[in-house]
Design an enzyme around this catalytic site. Structure first.
Site, mmCIF file in Angstrom:
data_model
loop_
_atom_site.group_PDB
_atom_site.id
_atom_site.type_symbol
_atom_site.label_atom_id
_atom_site.label_comp_id
_atom_site.label_asym_id
_atom_site.label_seq_id
_atom_site.Cartn_x
_atom_site.Cartn_y
_atom_site.Cartn_z
ATOM 1 N N CYS A 1 7.520 4.279 5.901
ATOM 2 C CA CYS A 1 6.601 4.088 4.774
ATOM 3 C C CYS A 1 7.314 3.572 3.536
ATOM 4 O O CYS A 1 6.670 3.020 2.643
ATOM 5 C CB CYS A 1 5.872 5.388 4.459
ATOM 6 S SG CYS A 1 6.943 6.708 3.844
ATOM 7 N N CYS B 1 -1.141 8.046 7.535
ATOM 8 C CA CYS B 1 -2.466 7.793 6.998
ATOM 9 C C CYS B 1 -3.405 7.332 8.117
ATOM 10 O O CYS B 1 -2.979 6.682 9.074
ATOM 11 C CB CYS B 1 -2.392 6.733 5.900
ATOM 12 S SG CYS B 1 -1.571 7.311 4.388
ATOM 13 N N CYS C 1 0.837 -1.201 0.000
ATOM 14 C CA CYS C 1 0.000 0.000 0.000
ATOM 15 C C CYS C 1 0.872 1.252 0.000
ATOM 16 O O CYS C 1 0.628 2.198 -0.751
ATOM 17 C CB CYS C 1 -0.924 -0.013 1.217
ATOM 18 S SG CYS C 1 -2.119 1.346 1.234
#
Length: 245
Positions: free
Chosen positions: A229, A203, A122
């Site tokens: 990330c 997020c 993702c």
């Protein structure tokens, strides 16, 4: 052709390091933006908990400096409102909202739930690959990372060379006390979620409140073997995405 030896990215990294010796983080930032990489440097900002500090410094040096914001489609609504507030307050004119490629998103994450089964993929979809595209044409980029944030950042240099681009980390040696004092001295607004127990904000699906005594980034990807990330050279981000950033 004059036969002179071309200047390499390593040469440029070393030159910036040399010229910045003994300078403050803000002086290093000004040197990078105005002298070493005029027109070819960008900042990357999450518009998160401490982002206003670096953005304020940039606005005082050159408010037209490009600033890349990775619009993942999964941000807290508070983050998007905070982004817009800071842009207006600081007079930033170079902010670019970079989104995942739509065809890539439809193929890789058609239902929007990839974060729950494979957060690495993702992040690669929504952050790593968009940033790789956004950095095209830039010779250097600026981050707000600091050594105190995590164990993986303890040795963070102020200037580094990554995949042929110079990375400038002007706040690398700042402490939490330094950051807090600067926020107060500059009258900078905090991200609205900070007072709600979010000292580090990513997020929405992958960020939780932090309990008293926990590391500031403990709320990021909680319960997962994941601390970054991927835009800062995570090993998994380099596999299958063509990216080493």
């Amino acid at each position: 052709m004059d036969g002179s030896t071309p200047i390499t990215p390593l040469d440029r990294q070393r030159a910036l390091e040399r010229d910045a010796e003994g300078l403050t983080g803000e002086e290093l930032l000004a040197l990078a933006i105005t002298r070493h990489f005029p027109g070819t440097i960008t900042a990357v900002s999450s518009f998160g908990a401490e982002a206003a500090l670096l953005l304020d410094m940039i606005s005082r040096i050159d408010p037209a400096t490009p600033v890349i914001f990775l619009e993942t489609g999964k941000h807290f609504p508070e983050t998007l409102r905070y982004r817009d507030r800071l842009i207006a307050k600081l007079g930033l004119t170079g902010v670019r909202n970079e989104q995942p490629d739509e065809a890539d998103r439809k193929q890789t994450d058609p239902d929007g739930h990839l974060w729950s089964v494979n957060p690495d993929r993702c992040c690669a979809l929504r952050k790593v690959r968009p940033l790789e595209r956004a950095l095209t044409g830039f010779d250097a980029w600026i981050t707000g990372r600091k050594r105190f944030q995590t164990a993986t950042r303890e040795g963070l240099p102020r200037v580094e060379l990554v995949d042929g681009r110079v990375k400038v980390n002007p706040l690398a040696d700042w402490t939490q006390n330094d950051v807090d004092a600067a926020f107060n001295a500059r009258g900078l607004p905090r991200h609205p979620l900070v007072d709600q127990g979010y000292p580090s904000i990513g997020c929405l699906p992958c960020t939780r409140r932090v309990a008293e005594g926990e590391n500031a980034r403990a709320g990021r990807w909680s319960g997962m073997e994941k601390t970054e990330c991927g835009i800062h050279n995570a090993w998994w981000a380099q596999q299958g995405s063509g990216s080493g950033i």
